[in-house]
Design an enzyme around this catalytic site. Structure first.
Site, PDB file in Angstrom:
ATOM      1  N   GLY A  14      13.558   6.255   9.106  1.00  0.00           N
ATOM      2  CA  GLY A  14      13.061   6.692  10.402  1.00  0.00           C
ATOM      3  C   GLY A  14      11.863   5.875  10.821  1.00  0.00           C
ATOM      4  CD  GLU A  15       9.551   2.846  14.962  1.00  0.00           C
ATOM      5  OE1 GLU A  15       8.566   2.206  15.305  1.00  0.00           O
ATOM      6  OE2 GLU A  15      10.693   2.371  14.872  1.00  0.00           O
ATOM      7  N   GLY A  16       7.955   6.189  12.084  1.00  0.00           N
ATOM      8  CA  GLY A  16       6.832   7.119  12.118  1.00  0.00           C
ATOM      9  C   GLY A  16       5.686   6.601  12.953  1.00  0.00           C
ATOM     10  CB  THR A  17       2.182   7.757  13.092  1.00  0.00           C
ATOM     11  OG1 THR A  17       2.664   9.105  12.983  1.00  0.00           O
ATOM     12  CG2 THR A  17       1.020   7.695  14.059  1.00  0.00           C
ATOM     13  CE1 TYR A  18      -1.344   5.545  11.316  1.00  0.00           C
ATOM     14  CE2 TYR A  18      -0.036   6.889   9.818  1.00  0.00           C
ATOM     15  CZ  TYR A  18      -1.174   6.713  10.589  1.00  0.00           C
ATOM     16  OH  TYR A  18      -2.116   7.680  10.627  1.00  0.00           O
ATOM     17  CB  VAL A  20      10.404   0.730  10.235  1.00  0.00           C
ATOM     18  CG1 VAL A  20      11.730   1.054   9.590  1.00  0.00           C
ATOM     19  CG2 VAL A  20      10.596   0.382  11.703  1.00  0.00           C
ATOM     20  CG  ASP A 129      -2.923  12.401  12.682  1.00  0.00           C
ATOM     21  OD1 ASP A 129      -3.078  13.193  13.620  1.00  0.00           O
ATOM     22  OD2 ASP A 129      -3.072  11.174  12.783  1.00  0.00           O
TER      23      ASP A 129
END
Ligand code: ADP
Length: 303
Positions: A14-18, A20, A129
């Site tokens: 998945g793709e997160g805040t920072y 892949v 966060d």
């Protein structure tokens, strides 16, 4: 082998805040890992070195309720952070309608969350966060906090992806008012919002902007009186809100025990100086009264 040679890349998770995140196998140990690729190409050389140094400090955090950072290495214009692979996360548990969350299960999740927080706070590391999708769940049912300390190093951009929970919903009022001298209390506030979400099975305070978030907080808990939070009016982004009386917490959480309500109210203290600490929360009678927390290996997990 080092860095890119050591980890055999698998599917994208998945793709997160920072950046892949992808699945990989550690060829050295044969363990499945999650590799988080952080784009830092746009920063200057010095940032690279500073970030690397600070991340090395995060590798010293070792606790059953903190996700283990196995390795870190720079590659091209990215930093790669290697973590133990986790089966699921708390957001998936809360969302899965086939999973019943008993009072004992909620207590177990909160105890593991607070144990992880108490450990990091003792070492002066904040999360900043915290949200249900970075409370990860291991195959043995242990809950582990992920992304600890990354927000301070890389910042916490508000840019979000559709599948993601908004970090804003878990943000403490002092952060929303622009406080720069915040402390461990910001993580306790987020943990309280997650506690509420475990009871409600939906996010507790879903603001659509920072101001709306504060409005939602004050509608749920009443606008703070000067005596409750004397420093509020001095915060950089302070704005006055229309007076809202505090409804009873009981009316918001009709199923909760008195012990649960007492603990959550202390975690949601407006003044961060009066907010309960993670260690004090673990000593609260909620964790020592019936029902006992469910043993982690007995907690239900999504398929
Ligand atoms: P966010 O920035 O929203 O917290 P992350 O960057 O942590 O998101 O994660 C992005 C995706 O990668 C998510 O789908 C998450 O479930 C997955 N993921 C992150 N860390 C791990 C891990 N240690 N094990 C398995 N999956 C992970």
């Amino acid at each position: 082998p080092m860095g890119t040679q050591r980890y055999i890349k698998g599917q994208t998770l998945g793709e997160g805040t920072y950046g892949v995140v992808y699945k990989a196998v550690d060829s050295l140990t044969n363990r499945t890992v999650a590799v988080k690729k952080i784009r830092i190409g746009k920063y200057k050389e010095g940032v690279h070195v500073t970030a690397l140094r600070e991340i090395k400090l995060l590798r010293e955090l070792k606790d059953p309720n903190i996700i283990e950072m196995i390795d870190v290495y720079p590659h091209k214009r990215n930093l790669h952070l290697v973590f133990e692979f986790m089966e699921s996360d708390l957001e998936a548990v809360i969302r899965d309608r086939n999973i019943v969350l008993s009072a004992a299960d909620i207590k177990s999740y909160m105890q593991m969350t607070l144990k992880g927080l108490a450990y990091c706070h003792k070492k002066w590391v904040l999360h900043r966060d915290l949200k249900p999708n970075n409370l990860l769940i291991a195959s043995d049912g242990q809950l582990k906090l992920g992304d600890f300390g990354l927000a301070r190093i890389f910042g916490s951009p508000d840019r979000q992806f559709t599948h993601q929970v908004f970090a804003r919903w878990y943000r403490a009022p002092e952060l929303l008012f622009g406080s720069k001298q915040y402390g461990a209390g910001v993580d306790i506030w987020a943990a309280a919002c997650i506690f509420a979400e475990l009871m409600l099975r939906r996010p507790f305070l879903q603001g659509s902007s920072d101001i709306d978030q504060l409005g939602k907080i004050f509608a749920a808990l009443g606008t703070p009186k000067e005596s409750q939070w004397p420093d509020m009016t001095c915060l950089p982004d302070y704005v006055e809100f229309q007076y809202c009386p505090a409804p009873s917490l009981r009316s918001l959480f009709p199923m909760a025990t008195d012990d649960a309500l007492d603990l959550i109210s202390r975690m949601l203290a407006f003044d961060p100086k009066s907010r309960i600490t993670a260690q004090q929360a673990l000593e609260h009678r909620y964790f020592h009264s019936e029902p006992a927390p469910t043993r982690p290996e007995l907690l239900s997990r999504p398929p």
